[in-house]
Design an enzyme around this catalytic site. Structure first.
Site, short mmCIF file in Angstrom:
data_model
loop_
_atom_site.label_atom_id
_atom_site.label_comp_id
_atom_site.label_asym_id
_atom_site.label_seq_id
_atom_site.Cartn_x
_atom_site.Cartn_y
_atom_site.Cartn_z
N ARG A 189 -4.54 7.03 -1.58
CA ARG A 189 -4.02 5.77 -1.03
C ARG A 189 -4.41 4.60 -1.95
O ARG A 189 -5.49 4.57 -2.52
CB ARG A 189 -4.63 5.55 0.36
CG ARG A 189 -4.19 4.27 1.07
CD ARG A 189 -5.24 3.16 0.95
NE ARG A 189 -4.80 1.94 1.60
CZ ARG A 189 -5.00 1.64 2.88
NH1 ARG A 189 -5.68 2.46 3.64
NH2 ARG A 189 -4.55 0.50 3.37
N CYS A 216 0.83 -1.21 0.00
CA CYS A 216 0.00 0.00 0.00
C CYS A 216 0.87 1.26 0.00
O CYS A 216 1.94 1.28 0.58
CB CYS A 216 -0.91 0.02 1.22
SG CYS A 216 -2.14 -1.27 1.19
#
Length: 368
Positions: free
Chosen positions: A45, A29
């Protein structure tokens, strides 16, 4: 992918990528933010995982009673949310992995394998205990700024809560908090205590710990978005082959250190646009640079090969209080007006289905 099961407790925060149903983990991530000329802060994100995360959007109104995720519900923190929350869940398990509240504060939980550790829940600490899955909801539900989080982040105790979906370990995560002023911090459960780091660049990936990443940036102090000028050696001009020479040496692999360096390079070189609304689309473009195509990351086991890839990307507009996302199967941008969603939700937690297919428009005869 309709979610018909009601919330009995609200779990917030989960791994970006985890060992689920025997699948190998891969942590990939990436989060960063941009600031517009009007002062609007926008956070982006990505979520990577080795199988369908089956995520949906979750709307949690202010005044919602949230309970502990510990097996014994009589233990741990119980509270009523002060602020409404919008975020995304995970694997239909009612986990919010990424979200913002109605006051324009963002919190994201990213995987930190090999570094995160927690205390054990005991009768002595039970009253202030909280599982790592509960932490994001507690932050978003109770605080509106990074300053408030700094004053209160360690007033709870994160304790072990083994999850069979990740091989019997507790969720090993760390947390990015950014508010509408642009202030940003990282909270990490290191050595069984919560450590707070200032995050002046507003970025986060995965392991190692955040302070290591900040030190590692010294290895890339030469990088610049400005092209390198030709050099003269002994009356010979040495020129670059093309554009992008200032970023020669920028790491391009998908490891957490390399992605964090790229996140800094792209966020710091991004041109400030007039408004936060315009910056939302700009940030989606920036986050495309962190897309992991299916097949690029492979984990081989005895019986199969597993692939981690980018399942969805979110962008939170902290000025206009809007939360947007796109998914692997639908690159169209879907937006949630947080205030509108919370008003429509009334009382009780609501689910917005994310599952959709990419529309492809036939423009063969749409002549200008």
């Amino acid at each position: 992918m309709k979610n018909k099961i009601g919330f009995k407790s609200f779990l917030a925060g989960t791994a970006c990528t985890m060992l689920l149903l025997g699948q190998p983990l891969a942590d990939a991530c990436t989060a960063l933010h941009l600031t517009a000329k009007d002062g609007g802060v926008v956070v982006g994100r990505t979520m990577e995982f080795g199988l369908d995360t089956k995520s949906d959007a979750v709307v949690v109104p202010a005044g919602t009673r949230l309970t502990s995720s510990l097996p014994d519900k009589s233990k741990g923190i119980h509270y009523t949310t002060k602020y409404g929350i919008v975020g995304l869940n995970f694997m239909e398990k009612h986990m919010v992995v990424d979200g913002m509240n109605e006051k324009g504060m963002y919190v994201g939980a990213l995987y930190l394998p090999g570094y995160a550790s927690y205390q054990k829940e005991t009768p002595e600490n039970a009253a202030k205990s909280m599982t790592p899955e509960d932490y994001v909801a507690w932050l978003l539900g109770n605080f509106s700024t990074v300053a408030e989080v700094k004053e209160n982040y360690n007033k709870v105790l994160l304790v072990e809560n083994p999850q069979k979906e990740i091989g019997g370990q507790s969720f090993p995560g760390h947390f990015l908090i950014t508010d509408s002023s642009g202030a940003s911090i990282v909270i990490e459960p290191i050595d069984k205590t919560l450590k707070l780091h200032k995050n002046p660049l507003g970025v986060l990936t995965n392991s190692p710990s955040f302070d290591w990443h900040m030190t590692n940036l010294s290895n890339y102090a030469n990088l610049s978005a400005v092209n390198v000028k030709p050099l003269n050696f002994s009356n010979t001009t040495i020129s670059t082959f093309g554009q992008g020479s200032g970023l020669v040496g920028l790491p391009g692999d998908f490891t957490p250190p390399s992605r964090l360096v790229r996140a800094v390079a792209f966020s710091q070189s991004a041109i400030k646009l007039p408004t936060a609304t315009e910056t939302v689309l700009q940030l989606f473009h920036v986050m495309n640079a962190f897309d992991i195509p299916f097949g690029s990351i492979q984990e081989k086991t005895k019986d199969a090969v597993h692939y981690a890839y980018t399942q969805w990307t979110t962008v939170a507009d902290l000025k206009n209080i809007k939360y947007a996302y796109k998914t692997y199967s639908d690159q169209s941008i879907h937006s949630i007006d947080v205030h509108k969603a919370l008003t429509a939700a009334g009382k009780g937690i609501k689910i917005i289905e994310m599952d959709s297919k990419q529309p492809i428009e036939d423009v063969s005869t749409k002549f200008k």
